[in-house]
Design an enzyme around this catalytic site. Structure first.
Site, PDB file in Angstrom:
ATOM      1  N   VAL A   1       0.885  -1.158   0.000  1.00 51.04           N
ATOM      2  CA  VAL A   1       0.000   0.000   0.000  1.00 51.04           C
ATOM      3  C   VAL A   1       0.926   1.212   0.000  1.00 51.04           C
ATOM      4  O   VAL A   1       1.630   1.454   0.982  1.00 51.04           O
ATOM      5  CB  VAL A   1      -0.925   0.004   1.236  1.00 51.04           C
ATOM      6  CG1 VAL A   1      -1.845   1.206   1.197  1.00 51.04           C
ATOM      7  CG2 VAL A   1      -1.735  -1.282   1.299  1.00 51.04           C
ATOM      8  N   SER A   2       0.961   1.925  -1.109  1.00 50.16           N
ATOM      9  CA  SER A   2       1.945   2.989  -1.267  1.00 50.16           C
ATOM     10  C   SER A   2       1.785   4.071  -0.213  1.00 50.16           C
ATOM     11  O   SER A   2       0.709   4.246   0.383  1.00 50.16           O
ATOM     12  CB  SER A   2       1.818   3.624  -2.653  1.00 50.16           C
ATOM     13  OG  SER A   2       2.071   2.670  -3.658  1.00 50.16           O
TER      14      SER A   2
END
Length: 429
Positions: free
Chosen positions: A82-83
């Protein structure tokens, strides 16, 4: 402890703490100017990021500048994440997404697709595709939990896009790409935008492309970010050369024309040092200078130093453990710097090998030109053209050939270059 093992009271407490952290992160992104549009602000305050990382501690899930890794390969490489909120906010602002848009996300996970769903609204469409069944399963599980069952999650190699739902007003690639497959351009609406973290000579930046008539694509904005690399047909591992028992690793985008036995032998000999007289401010970003060198030096590489084995044969700039370098036959050169005055550092080049004097001089001249003419300018502009496009139809200062495309790079000069205010110089040694 994951969300599924929490009691109702514990789950409620986690959700309340997450809401506080989410708003704090968005407040920080607004304050620093990363979020500038109301719609992106609302989306990032609305979507519960923690739902897409239930195994994570909230402090790590909501770390402003770091992504949360959700899958790791056998060699320790991050395969999915999850950036970081900062990266996603930048990307969403670059993409300029509006209600009613049809959006294809290449590289899934769920959270970013939920943000996209918020931005396109009930009249829009979001399709997210990934080659990894584990990643797709997570997205299919978490999107409905977060309140976004309308997002279509597809298991496929994104090299081919998702033609059944094209054309797309926006295509967002959220994995590091080495090339731009024809399908991405073919499935883009006539006035659409393609946002892709594109690697050029081993250097990645997130670019927004629009159509340039019948000449292909042209970039309209650029940001520096790193991403998890593409898998499948579009993967490009590059080439690594390990020297001096692991003290140095040379990372190349392709297969360089070099004699690495000669390079290894040269590193046992004397070092040539050339100082340029060109200086930049301490802490000033110089990512454009990296790309300038990469597109002008056929043997460009990144040199990574193992500090536990360090013998001083390579002295990277500052306290870093990596340096920009290049090979030419059996000669190796790399860029470093030294103090110039209280606020500036001076570029220098170290080189080893029979051609060290000549090659160090060539690299030093390139640094002088960039510092004089391009430092502080608008930065490079990129074009994407189909492979096989004749040279006479390409406009740019450099051309990088890939499997599907020919990438052109143009370098507009800095506005201050003509009157000498773009740089600081002193006589060379």
């Amino acid at each position: 402890m994951t969300d599924s093992t929490l009691s109702p009271d514990q789950a409620g407490d986690r959700a309340r703490r997450a809401a506080v952290m989410r708003n704090e992160v968005v407040d920080a992104l607004v304050a620093e100017g990363t979020i500038v549009s109301p719609q992106v602000e609302v989306a990032m305050r609305t979507v519960p990021r923690e739902v897409f990382a239930p195994e994570g501690e909230l402090e790590k899930v909501y770390d402003l500048g770091r992504g949360f890794v959700t899958k790791v390969g056998g060699d320790g490489t991050s395969l999915s994440s999850v950036s970081a909120p900062q990266v996603q906010a930048h990307m969403l602002e670059q993409a300029d997404i509006w209600p009613g848009h049809r959006v294809l996300e290449i590289g899934s996970g769920g959270y970013n697709a939920a943000l996209l769903a918020e931005l396109v609204g009930p009249s829009g469409t979001v399709v997210t595709v990934d080659i990894d069944s584990d990643v797709v399963d997570r997205a299919r599980r978490f999107l409905p939990e977060a309140g976004y069952p309308q997002v279509l999650v597809v298991l496929a190699d994104a090299e081919h896009g998702v033609p059944g739902h094209a054309p797309y007003d926006r295509i967002l690639v959220t994995v590091g790409a080495w090339d731009v497959p024809p399908a991405w351009t073919d499935q883009l609406a006539e006035d659409g935008l393609l946002l892709v973290p594109l690697s050029v000579r081993g250097l990645s930046r997130t670019l927004v492309f629009e159509r340039d008539g019948d000449r292909g694509l042209v970039s309209r904005s650029s940001r520096m970010f790193g991403w998890v690399p593409m898998q499948g047909v579009g993967a490009h591992p590059g080439r690594q050369v390990v020297l001096r028992g692991g003290e140095l690793t040379l990372n190349f985008d392709g297969e360089p024309a070099a004699d690495f036995d000669a390079v290894a032998a040269a590193l046992e000999g004397p070092r040539v040092e050339v100082w340029t007289g060109a200086a930049i401010a301490k802490g000033e970003p110089w990512s454009d200078a990296h790309l300038w060198l990469a597109t002008h030096l056929p043997g460009y590489c990144r040199i990574v130093l193992d500090r536990t084995l360090d013998t001083g044969v390579v002295v990277p700039p500052g306290r870093m453990s990596a340096a920009t370098g290049a090979v030419d036959g059996g000669t190796l050169a790399y860029v470093t710097y030294r103090p110039f005055d209280e606020h500036h550092v001076e570029w220098g080049v170290h080189a080893y090998g029979a051609g060290a004097d000549r090659f160090a001089g060539e690299v030093a001249d390139l640094l002088r030109v960039w510092t004089r003419d391009y430092r502080g300018g608008p930065g490079p502009r990129f074009g994407v053209h189909p492979a096989g496009t004749p040279d006479e139809r390409l406009a740019g200062d450099s051309v990088v050939d890939k499997r599907h495309t020919r990438i052109t790079i143009s370098w507009p000069q800095a506005a201050t270059a003509a009157d000498g205010r773009a740089t600081r110089q002193k006589p060379t040694e």
